[in-house]
Write a protein that holds these residues in place. Structure first.
Motif, PDB file in Angstrom:
ATOM      1  N   THR A 189     -10.995  -1.395   0.254  1.00 47.65           N
ATOM      2  CA  THR A 189     -10.408  -1.656  -1.071  1.00 47.65           C
ATOM      3  C   THR A 189     -10.170  -3.153  -1.280  1.00 47.65           C
ATOM      4  O   THR A 189     -10.017  -3.602  -2.407  1.00 47.65           O
ATOM      5  N   VAL A 233      -2.520  -1.020  -3.465  1.00 49.62           N
ATOM      6  CA  VAL A 233      -3.549  -0.100  -2.962  1.00 49.62           C
ATOM      7  C   VAL A 233      -2.934   1.297  -2.899  1.00 49.62           C
ATOM      8  O   VAL A 233      -1.819   1.466  -2.411  1.00 49.62           O
ATOM      9  N   GLN A 234      -3.678   2.289  -3.402  1.00 49.67           N
ATOM     10  CA  GLN A 234      -3.242   3.684  -3.294  1.00 49.67           C
ATOM     11  C   GLN A 234      -4.135   4.383  -2.272  1.00 49.67           C
ATOM     12  O   GLN A 234      -5.364   4.363  -2.397  1.00 49.67           O
ATOM     13  N   LEU A 235      -3.497   4.974  -1.261  1.00 49.90           N
ATOM     14  CA  LEU A 235      -4.262   5.669  -0.216  1.00 49.90           C
ATOM     15  C   LEU A 235      -3.881   7.149  -0.227  1.00 49.90           C
ATOM     16  O   LEU A 235      -2.753   7.506   0.128  1.00 49.90           O
ATOM     17  N   ALA A 295       0.853  -1.190   0.000  1.00 43.02           N
ATOM     18  CA  ALA A 295       0.000   0.000   0.000  1.00 43.02           C
ATOM     19  C   ALA A 295       0.889   1.239   0.000  1.00 43.02           C
ATOM     20  O   ALA A 295       1.869   1.303   0.742  1.00 43.02           O
ATOM     21  N   ARG A 335      -8.837  -0.247  -6.325  1.00 43.78           N
ATOM     22  CA  ARG A 335      -8.189  -0.235  -5.009  1.00 43.78           C
ATOM     23  C   ARG A 335      -7.572   1.126  -4.657  1.00 43.78           C
ATOM     24  O   ARG A 335      -6.364   1.287  -4.523  1.00 43.78           O
ATOM     25  N   LEU A 356      -8.666   1.119   3.785  1.00 41.26           N
ATOM     26  CA  LEU A 356      -7.808   0.102   3.167  1.00 41.26           C
ATOM     27  C   LEU A 356      -8.557  -1.229   3.055  1.00 41.26           C
ATOM     28  O   LEU A 356      -8.519  -1.887   2.012  1.00 41.26           O
ATOM     29  N   ILE A 378       3.624  -0.753   3.988  1.00 35.53           N
ATOM     30  CA  ILE A 378       3.240   0.604   3.613  1.00 35.53           C
ATOM     31  C   ILE A 378       4.476   1.357   3.135  1.00 35.53           C
ATOM     32  O   ILE A 378       5.547   1.215   3.710  1.00 35.53           O
TER      33      ILE A 378
END
Ligand SMILES: [Zn+2]
Length: 257
Positions: free
Chosen positions: A186, A134-136, A37, A159, A183, A88
């Motif tokens: 997603t 995953v892009q946050l 992520a 995501r 998260l 992360i």
């Protein structure tokens, strides 16, 4: 002839994209290798408080999310081949805001907005490393200017998470609760609270639905987001230390089969 070729080429591209998405989904659901992520800090306003907070945001800021997922995966005996289930990384700041979700909830509006968000996330990407699972995008706000945050969201398609957070150390724990919640969205986890009252739903929104007495609960179920202290009252968990992954969520993210 040329037109047929163009249509065939477009179909091949679509097929490749669809197969790629399906393979990524299967790989993630197998939990054989850690999920990657990437967090993108964003300044949501011009306040110097926000500026200072975004400038110091680092891996340390989000480490509790990694640890939370590792501890909870451990409780469900989920082990990747390469250590903890989540890694992360922090990307350089994104100097643009994601497109805001539509106010009215027409289906076409939502579809169009989610496509725009995915396009925006692709072209706003500031991360130099290998592509993220995953892009946050974490948008920080000065609590003195924005005492109440807009909703955060996490989309399974693409995501992508967009988290509205407070630019303050005092809120860092609560920010990470929201980051972990989005998260997990997603990855296919669903909300477990009543949309009208925000009260956790019994039993799936309770961290320990079998407790006797059932209230007050000590922990929040991460997808319910609050600790039920009575049938009608719930409090915000101050950090991920007061949060667990319940069984229904564990099933949704393929920790339980
Ligand atoms: Zn949610």
């Amino acid at each position: 002839m040329f037109r047929t070729l163009r249509i065939a080429a477009a179909l091949v591209v679509l097929l490749v994209v669809a197969v790629g998405a399906w393979q990524a989904k299967r790989r993630i659901a197998s939990w054989e290798i850690p999920l990657r992520a990437v967090v993108y800090p964003i300044a949501g306003d011009d306040s110097p408080v926000t500026r200072a907070y975004v400038d110091q945001a680092s891996l340390k800021t989000y480490y509790p999310v990694e640890r939370f997922l590792a501890e909870e995966a451990g409780r469900y005996e989920v082990k990747t081949k390469f250590g903890d289930p989540l890694r992360i990384r922090v990307a350089p700041e994104v100097k643009a805001l994601p497109p805001p979700p539509p106010k009215g909830a027409g289906v076409l509006d939502v579809v169009w907005w989610s496509l725009r968000l995915r396009w925006w996330a692709w072209q706003a990407d500031t991360y130099g490393g290998p592509p993220a699972d995953v892009q946050l995008f974490v948008v920080y706000h000065d609590p003195a200017l924005t005492p109440e945050l807009e909703h955060s969201l996490g989309l399974e398609k693409g995501r992508i998470g967009v988290v509205n957070a407070f630019a303050s150390d005092a809120h860092a724990g609560a920010n990470n609760v929201v980051i972990a919640h989005e998260l997990l969205h997603t990855l296919g986890a669903s909300d477990k609270y009543d949309l009208r009252t925000a009260q956790p739903r019994f039993p799936d929104g309770y961290a320990n639905p079998g407790a006797d007495p059932v209230h007050p609960q000590r922990f929040a179920e991460i997808m319910a987001g609050r600790i039920p202290v009575s049938k009608t009252e719930a409090t915000m968990p101050p950090s991920l230390n007061a949060t667990l992954v319940g069984e229904v969520t564990a099933r949704e993210i393929a920790w339980l089969r």
